[in-house]
Structure formats: C-alpha cells, structure tokens
Write a protein that holds these residues in place. Structure first.
Motif, PDB file in Angstrom:
ATOM      1  N   MET A   1       0.834  -1.176   0.000  1.00 16.91           N
ATOM      2  CA  MET A   1       0.000   0.000   0.000  1.00 16.91           C
ATOM      3  C   MET A   1       0.885   1.249   0.000  1.00 16.91           C
ATOM      4  O   MET A   1       2.080   1.160   0.289  1.00 16.91           O
ATOM      5  N   GLU A   2       0.299   2.392  -0.317  1.00 16.32           N
ATOM      6  CA  GLU A   2       1.052   3.637  -0.360  1.00 16.32           C
ATOM      7  C   GLU A   2       1.568   4.001   1.026  1.00 16.32           C
ATOM      8  O   GLU A   2       0.934   3.714   2.045  1.00 16.32           O
ATOM      9  N   HIS A   3       2.741   4.643   1.049  1.00 15.18           N
ATOM     10  CA  HIS A   3       3.407   4.930   2.322  1.00 15.18           C
ATOM     11  C   HIS A   3       2.523   5.763   3.257  1.00 15.18           C
ATOM     12  O   HIS A   3       2.372   5.430   4.445  1.00 15.18           O
ATOM     13  N   LYS A   4       1.933   6.818   2.742  1.00  9.30           N
ATOM     14  CA  LYS A   4       1.093   7.693   3.566  1.00  9.30           C
ATOM     15  C   LYS A   4      -0.081   6.929   4.146  1.00  9.30           C
ATOM     16  O   LYS A   4      -0.432   7.088   5.329  1.00  9.30           O
ATOM     17  N   ASP A   5      -0.702   6.085   3.333  1.00  7.77           N
ATOM     18  CA  ASP A   5      -1.839   5.288   3.791  1.00  7.77           C
ATOM     19  C   ASP A   5      -1.396   4.277   4.848  1.00  7.77           C
ATOM     20  O   ASP A   5      -2.134   3.993   5.800  1.00  7.77           O
ATOM     21  N   ALA A   6      -0.187   3.723   4.660  1.00  8.13           N
ATOM     22  CA  ALA A   6       0.333   2.739   5.605  1.00  8.13           C
ATOM     23  C   ALA A   6       0.552   3.370   6.978  1.00  8.13           C
ATOM     24  O   ALA A   6       0.219   2.778   8.014  1.00  8.13           O
ATOM     25  N   VAL A   7       1.110   4.583   7.008  1.00  3.75           N
ATOM     26  CA  VAL A   7       1.337   5.287   8.267  1.00  3.75           C
ATOM     27  C   VAL A   7       0.004   5.577   8.951  1.00  3.75           C
ATOM     28  O   VAL A   7      -0.156   5.377  10.163  1.00  3.75           O
ATOM     29  N   SER A   8      -0.972   6.045   8.180  1.00  8.60           N
ATOM     30  CA  SER A   8      -2.297   6.345   8.739  1.00  8.60           C
ATOM     31  C   SER A   8      -2.948   5.092   9.317  1.00  8.60           C
ATOM     32  O   SER A   8      -3.565   5.131  10.390  1.00  8.60           O
ATOM     33  N   LEU A   9      -2.812   3.974   8.599  1.00  8.19           N
ATOM     34  CA  LEU A   9      -3.385   2.707   9.060  1.00  8.19           C
ATOM     35  C   LEU A   9      -2.759   2.276  10.382  1.00  8.19           C
ATOM     36  O   LEU A   9      -3.471   1.847  11.300  1.00  8.19           O
ATOM     37  N   LEU A  10      -1.453   2.401  10.495  1.00  9.83           N
ATOM     38  CA  LEU A  10      -0.773   2.000  11.722  1.00  9.83           C
ATOM     39  C   LEU A  10      -1.230   2.840  12.911  1.00  9.83           C
ATOM     40  O   LEU A  10      -1.551   2.305  13.981  1.00  9.83           O
ATOM     41  N   LEU A  11      -1.257   4.140  12.728  1.00  8.01           N
ATOM     42  CA  LEU A  11      -1.655   5.026  13.823  1.00  8.01           C
ATOM     43  C   LEU A  11      -3.112   4.786  14.230  1.00  8.01           C
ATOM     44  O   LEU A  11      -3.455   4.813  15.418  1.00  8.01           O
TER      45      LEU A  11
ATOM     46  N   LYS B   1       6.265  13.160  16.551  1.00  8.14           N
ATOM     47  CA  LYS B   1       7.100  12.058  17.029  1.00  8.14           C
ATOM     48  C   LYS B   1       6.468  10.702  16.684  1.00  8.14           C
ATOM     49  O   LYS B   1       7.148   9.776  16.248  1.00  8.14           O
ATOM     50  N   ALA B   2       5.162  10.596  16.876  1.00  4.65           N
ATOM     51  CA  ALA B   2       4.454   9.352  16.575  1.00  4.65           C
ATOM     52  C   ALA B   2       4.499   9.046  15.088  1.00  4.65           C
ATOM     53  O   ALA B   2       4.695   7.895  14.679  1.00  4.65           O
ATOM     54  N   THR B   3       4.316  10.072  14.279  1.00  9.75           N
ATOM     55  CA  THR B   3       4.347   9.888  12.829  1.00  9.75           C
ATOM     56  C   THR B   3       5.723   9.430  12.366  1.00  9.75           C
ATOM     57  O   THR B   3       5.849   8.572  11.478  1.00  9.75           O
ATOM     58  N   LYS B   4       6.774  10.001  12.967  1.00 14.64           N
ATOM     59  CA  LYS B   4       8.134   9.611  12.610  1.00 14.64           C
ATOM     60  C   LYS B   4       8.391   8.144  12.956  1.00 14.64           C
ATOM     61  O   LYS B   4       8.977   7.390  12.166  1.00 14.64           O
ATOM     62  N   ALA B   5       7.947   7.721  14.139  1.00 13.76           N
ATOM     63  CA  ALA B   5       8.114   6.326  14.548  1.00 13.76           C
ATOM     64  C   ALA B   5       7.304   5.395  13.647  1.00 13.76           C
ATOM     65  O   ALA B   5       7.786   4.334  13.229  1.00 13.76           O
ATOM     66  N   ALA B   6       6.083   5.792  13.335  1.00 17.42           N
ATOM     67  CA  ALA B   6       5.233   4.984  12.450  1.00 17.42           C
ATOM     68  C   ALA B   6       5.847   4.872  11.059  1.00 17.42           C
ATOM     69  O   ALA B   6       5.750   3.829  10.400  1.00 17.42           O
TER      70      ALA B   6
END
Length: 286
Positions: free
Chosen positions: A1-11, A25-30
């Motif tokens: 999946m797209e990187h931005k979508d992957a980060v959103s899904l994780l969070l 900070k959370a976004t950077k870790a994700a």
C-alpha cells in the motif's frame, strides 16, 4: 500500500490518543515501522494491535522487531470475540500453503516447489527464462542431482510453459508472489523470508541445491551480449543464494553431487569475474 496510507493505518490501528505535541514524534516512529514491514497491510494491522495492547511502544517496536520478528507478528493476532484480523501474518500464509497442498494437480505441486526455490533467490526480478534455460541446458540435465529434482521431474518432456504459468498463477492467487507486466516475479520481503524459514533442514538443503543448480544451468560460458546479460541478471540471485550457503556448495558426497556443484561454482565465478567482484571469485574457488 502507499506509504502515507500505511502510516495512517498504523496510527489508527494502534488507537493512540496523543497530545498534539507528540503527533510529529508518533508519525516519525510509524514511518520507520511501515518501512521495515514493507507496507504490508496485514503486518501493519498486527503491529498496531501490538502497540494498542501495550506490548511495546511505537518507539520501541523496530528494535524489538529486529530481535523477535515472528513473536511480535504472532502477538498481533486477535482473540475470540475481538474485532480484529483472525490470523497472524504467518498463520495466514501457512493456511495458504495448506490450501495449495490440498490440490493434487501438478501445477499446485510445482507452485510449492517454486516457492521453496524462490526463497533462496533474490526476492525481486525472478524470470521464467532462467528456469527455461536451466531445464533445456544439456550441461546439467545429465547430472543426477539436478535431474532428480522435483522441478525437472515435473517437466519430464522439457520446458512446459503452460505448467509454469498455472503454477505461478496459483502463487499469485494466494498473494504469495506478484508478477509485473513483463512477467518478472517478485515476493514481498516478509513472504520471502518466511518461505525460507519455514523449511525443515532437509527441505532447506534440497531447495538451496535446486536453486543453485537452476542458476548454474541457466548461465552459459559464451561471450555474446545476450549471454553476458544473462550472467549480469543472475548476480543478485547468486548473491542471495550464497548468503544462505551452509557449506552446501563444497559439501562432500558422491561424484554425482560434487560434479554439478563444481560446475555451479565455476559458473558463479565467471559471473563475478565479469562484474569485477573479486571477493566473490575467491569464495567460489574456496
């Protein structure tokens, strides 16, 4: 999946409720987590579940993952009554293998054998031409170790494009591999690693040896541009193969086993010599 979508899904899956000051900070870790998980949605969902269950934090996930990968991805699976994925990443793939094993057709048997062989090649840029050239190579087909391999036994009359195509289609259908518009096969890095680690010691040895003989048989000693291209394309796969060599290449045994291994070492040495990779040439002459 797209990187931005992957980060959103994780969070979202981690159900984090952070002060706005911690959002960056959370976004950077994700961001780092989704990269090591190869943007695989199922793995990201399970990573989020691990964080949500407070087994680890976003910041500590990558370090713990490097140490206990399988354990973390197993922990992310759901328990009865929970509205999450029912199976872990690895369990999902094992179920796929079981489904293929239930099929008695030759293309299903070949599909499983190909997955084993692929696991000792590079996970990207696997081409049917490599296998076709190996099957049609007179240099290796008179050597017992290659002739007795399941790959060759399933094609007793020579290269069978239909059987190959159907076998690969099975792997695609279960999302174990993908095929691009040019017919090049790729495995997700996690699938690639899992498919190798799930093998028993004997299965691993047989798969490694078949992969080695396949690559060796596909490489010619000729000096044409086409032959040079083939050797160049083989290099990433030879690298991956030798990375998991457990002494197989120089293992003692019957002449029917030693001779093809010797031929393989010579072929690999030619490919490395052409690419001026002298450190690998020395490995091949061990």
């Amino acid at each position: 999946m797209e990187h931005k979508d992957a980060v959103s899904l994780l969070l979202k899956t981690a159900s984090l409720s952070l002060p706005e000051v911690d959002a960056a900070k959370a976004t950077k870790a994700a961001d780092e987590i989704v990269k090591i998980l190869g943007h695989l949605a199922l793995a990201i969902n399970q990573a989020g579940a691990v964080v949500r269950q407070q087994i680890c934090t976003l910041d500590s996930f990558c370090e713990l993952y490097s140490q206990r990968k399988k354990y973390l991805l197993e922990l992310g699976r759901s328990r009865p009554g929970m509205n999450e994925y029912q199976y872990s990443v690895f369990t999902t793939w094992e179920i796929s293998i079981q489904k293929i094993e239930e099929k008695p057709e030759q293309h299903a048997i070949l599909a499983l054998e190909l997955l084993r062989i692929f696991s000792f090649m590079h996970f990207d840029g696997i081409e049917s031409a490599t296998f076709q050239q190996a099957i049609e190579s007179p240099e290796m087909l008179d050597k017992g170790v290659f002739t007795s391999s399941l790959l060759v036994q399933l094609m007793p009359s020579g290269w069978d494009q239909i059987l190959w195509g159907r076998a690969v289609s099975v792997l695609v259908a279960f999302s174990l591999v993908s095929v691009n518009d040019f017919g090049s096969i790729s495995l997700h890095p996690l699938v690639h690693e899992w498919s190798r680690e799930r093998l028993s010691e004997n299965e691993s040895k047989d798969a490694w040896e078949t992969a080695a003989m396949t690559l060796a048989a596909s490489i010619t000693r000729l000096g044409t541009f086409v032959d040079w291209q083939r050797r160049r394309k083989a290099l990433p796969h030879i690298d991956a193969l030798l990375l998991h060599d457990q002494g197989y290449l120089f293992m003692d045994g019957c002449m029917g086993c030693v001779m093809p291994r010797s031929i393989a070492a010579q072929k690999f040495m030619i490919a490395y010599h052409e690419s001026t990779r002298s450190e690998k040439v020395s490995f091949c002459i061990h």
